[in-house]
Design an enzyme around this catalytic site. Structure first.
Site, short mmCIF file in Angstrom:
data_model
loop_
_atom_site.label_atom_id
_atom_site.label_comp_id
_atom_site.label_asym_id
_atom_site.label_seq_id
_atom_site.Cartn_x
_atom_site.Cartn_y
_atom_site.Cartn_z
N TRP A 178 0.88 -1.18 0.00
CA TRP A 178 0.00 0.00 0.00
C TRP A 178 0.91 1.23 0.00
O TRP A 178 1.79 1.34 0.86
CB TRP A 178 -0.87 -0.05 1.25
CG TRP A 178 -1.81 1.11 1.42
CD1 TRP A 178 -2.69 1.60 0.50
CD2 TRP A 178 -1.97 1.91 2.60
NE1 TRP A 178 -3.38 2.65 1.03
CE2 TRP A 178 -2.96 2.86 2.31
CE3 TRP A 178 -1.38 1.91 3.87
CZ2 TRP A 178 -3.39 3.81 3.25
CZ3 TRP A 178 -1.80 2.85 4.80
CH2 TRP A 178 -2.79 3.78 4.48
N ASP A 259 -0.11 -5.03 9.67
CA ASP A 259 -1.15 -4.09 9.27
C ASP A 259 -2.40 -4.91 8.98
O ASP A 259 -2.43 -5.70 8.03
CB ASP A 259 -0.69 -3.33 8.01
CG ASP A 259 -1.74 -2.30 7.56
OD1 ASP A 259 -2.83 -2.24 8.16
OD2 ASP A 259 -1.46 -1.57 6.59
N LYS A 295 -12.91 -0.74 6.67
CA LYS A 295 -13.49 -1.64 5.66
C LYS A 295 -14.47 -2.61 6.28
O LYS A 295 -15.58 -2.79 5.79
CB LYS A 295 -12.39 -2.43 4.95
CG LYS A 295 -11.09 -1.72 4.78
CD LYS A 295 -11.06 -0.85 3.55
CE LYS A 295 -9.76 -0.07 3.55
NZ LYS A 295 -9.41 0.52 2.30
N1 KET Z 1 -3.49 -0.48 5.46
C1 KET Z 1 -3.78 -0.94 4.24
C2 KET Z 1 -3.07 -2.15 3.75
C3 KET Z 1 -4.73 -0.28 3.47
O1 KET Z 1 -5.01 -0.77 2.28
C4 KET Z 1 -5.38 0.87 3.97
C5 KET Z 1 -6.34 1.60 3.15
C6 KET Z 1 -5.04 1.28 5.27
C7 KET Z 1 -4.10 0.58 5.99
C8 KET Z 1 -5.63 2.48 5.94
O2 KET Z 1 -6.94 2.57 6.02
P1 KET Z 1 -7.64 3.56 7.07
O3 KET Z 1 -8.74 4.17 6.31
O4 KET Z 1 -6.63 4.55 7.55
O5 KET Z 1 -8.08 2.67 8.17
N2 KET Z 1 -6.43 1.45 1.90
C9 KET Z 1 -7.39 2.02 0.95
C10 KET Z 1 -7.75 3.44 1.18
C11 KET Z 1 -6.60 4.39 1.20
O6 KET Z 1 -5.69 4.32 0.38
O7 KET Z 1 -6.61 5.25 2.12
C12 KET Z 1 -6.92 1.74 -0.47
O8 KET Z 1 -5.83 1.15 -0.65
O9 KET Z 1 -7.67 2.07 -1.40
#
Ligand code: KET
Length: 453
Positions: A178, A259, A295
């Protein structure tokens, strides 16, 4: 403002200007030539931010910005990993609505500041969700948990804590990972390196490469691992490979940092998706986990997550927690109350919890069904290449193998928005949009429409 009648002969803005001139040119040399700025009594005419360059959009969230600007009625956003219904609409889970209704009806609730580490009930329940009810680490009270700003904030607080208190500053991330991981860890004060993870030739895990790189890392390195549903590849180690990795990481005395952003989205089971993390807790060793409820509870904008640090002893966990407070307090003081209250209400009530697991499974199933539909549609068009990876990959995304040019072509010609690495959010797809996507992929791969205007 004029200060008539006072002792000083200058207005306050004139005095501020004098201070600015002094600051920019302490030796008293003329201001001209130091900065290209005309100074008048009412303030500088040029901008002190003139040199600030336009930053590029975020590689993931910027896709939504571009999508929103596109007036096309056929546009599809497969960029950000956010669940949509068959109708392409964002969704609030029923259990979330129920929990919110309960919270609203409870007149004894207030919105005072939470403690620095957040809502205590939420922290307990969140840790229980990832480590399991019977987790020895929890029973022995050797886990420090802090509610943080979703997964991102939890990773960031973890990074800064490690930069302050851990002897090794090197963190190894999977390649690819990511995109935000790189910036989170470097901004947190750590030095970022990568280990081999994905093999584009097999569209699978480069286990051998991963093992070699983790073995070669200096002892005590931080190893970032995706707990399940690796983003962006959708490729996870098998249980046997996880066991090999666990032994290697422990033998090398590395420190794993998990993560966990997709618990429940990989297999549809919260427990199965936590197995890798739990195997590292079961061996008695130390680790960190960043959890997100964006999610799996659809609480994206509520920013609910937690950082847990598993220690060897209760007294150590207590010290660690006290230091987490020192990281958090000057960063954002304390976390928001609403989202954490929703999660605590659901996790703390057996009926709501059971209902949540059903809704979560339904989301995971819809994504799996999209994989099948897209694969069939590509097959039906006779698109060259092997597309079985769409079926095999795990979680919210498909790492299609489409290159940057093909992605740009699909956006330009078909109004399909996705990240430039060829990742598509399967959760953003529906039965209605599958044929359109398959047409676009077919055209991009066969090069048919490169001649189209
Ligand atoms: N870790 C991973 C692996 C991840 O894909 C995301 C979010 C997050 C942490 C953080 O999510 P949060 O909303 O802070 O709990 N991924 C999606 C959204 C983004 O990029 O912010 C994505 O990859 O589309």
């Amino acid at each position: 403002m004029m200060e008539e009648g006072r002792k000083g002969r200058y207005t306050s803005s004139e005095r501020r200007l004098q201070a600015l001139v002094q600051h920019l040119s302490p030796s008293g040399s003329s201001l001209a030539g130091v900065v290209q700025m005309e100074v008048t009594a009412s303030g500088p005419v040029g901008s002190v931010f003139e040199h600030v360059e336009q930053a590029p959009e975020d590689p993931i969230l910027g896709v939504t910005v571009a999508y929103n600007k596109d007036p096309s009625p056929i546009k599809v956003n497969l960029g950000v990993g956010a669940y949509r219904t068959e109708e392409g609409k964002p969704v609030i889970l029923n259990v979330v609505r129920k929990a919110e209704e309960r919270l609203l009806a409870d007149r004894s609730r207030y919105k005072e500041y939470l403690p620095i580490t957040g809502l205590a009930d939420f922290n307990k329940l969140s840790a229980k969700l990832i480590f399991g009810k019977e987790s020895p680490a929890l029973l022995e009270k050797r886990v420090a948990t802090a509610q943080c700003l979703s997964g991102t904030g939890s990773l960031r607080v973890g990074a800064e804590f490690l930069a302050k208190h851990y002897f090794q500053r090197l963190v190894f991330l999977p390649a690819p990972t990511w995109g935000n991981h790189h910036k989170i860890f470097s901004n947190g004060g750590l030095t970022v390196k990568t280990y081999r993870y994905y093999d584009p030739r097999t569209r699978g895990l480069d286990y051998q490469g991963m093992v070699e790189d983790i073995r070669a890392a200096p002892s005590g390195s931080l190893i970032l691992l995706h707990a399940c549903a690796h983003n962006p590849t959708g490729v996870d180690p098998t249980p046997e490979q996880w066991e090999g990795l666990r032994q290697l990481i422990r033998n090398k005395r590395h420190l794993p940092f998990f993560d966990s952003a997709y618990q429940g989205f990989a297999s549809g089971s919260l427990d199965l998706d936590a197995l890798a993390v739990r195997s590292f807790v079961a061996d008695g060793g130390e680790l960190l986990v960043a959890q997100s409820f964006a999610k799996n509870m659809g609480l994206y904008g509520e920013r609910v997550g937690s950082l847990s640090i598993v220690c060897k002893k209760e007294a150590i966990a207590t010290h660690v927690e006290s230091q987490l407070k020192l990281v958090i307090r000057p960063m954002y003081s304390n976390p928001p109350i609403h989202g954490a209250s929703i999660v605590a209400t659901i996790l703390g009530d057996s009926e709501l919890y059971a209902e949540w697991t059903i809704e979560l499974k339904a989301m995971a199933n819809r994504i799996i069904s999209m994989r099948h539909q897209l694969h069939s549609a590509i097959q039906a068009r006779g698109t060259p290449g092997d597309w079985t990876h769409i079926l095999k990959q795990i979680g919210m995304f498909s790492f299609t193998g489409l290159n940057r040019e093909q992605v740009a072509f699909m956006t330009k010609e078909y109004h399909i928005y996705m990240t430039s690495d060829g990742r598509i959010s399967m959760a953003g797809l529906s039965s209605k949009t599958v044929p359109h996507l398959a047409d676009a992929i077919h055209a991009a791969v066969t090069g048919l429409s490169f001649s189209r205007q």
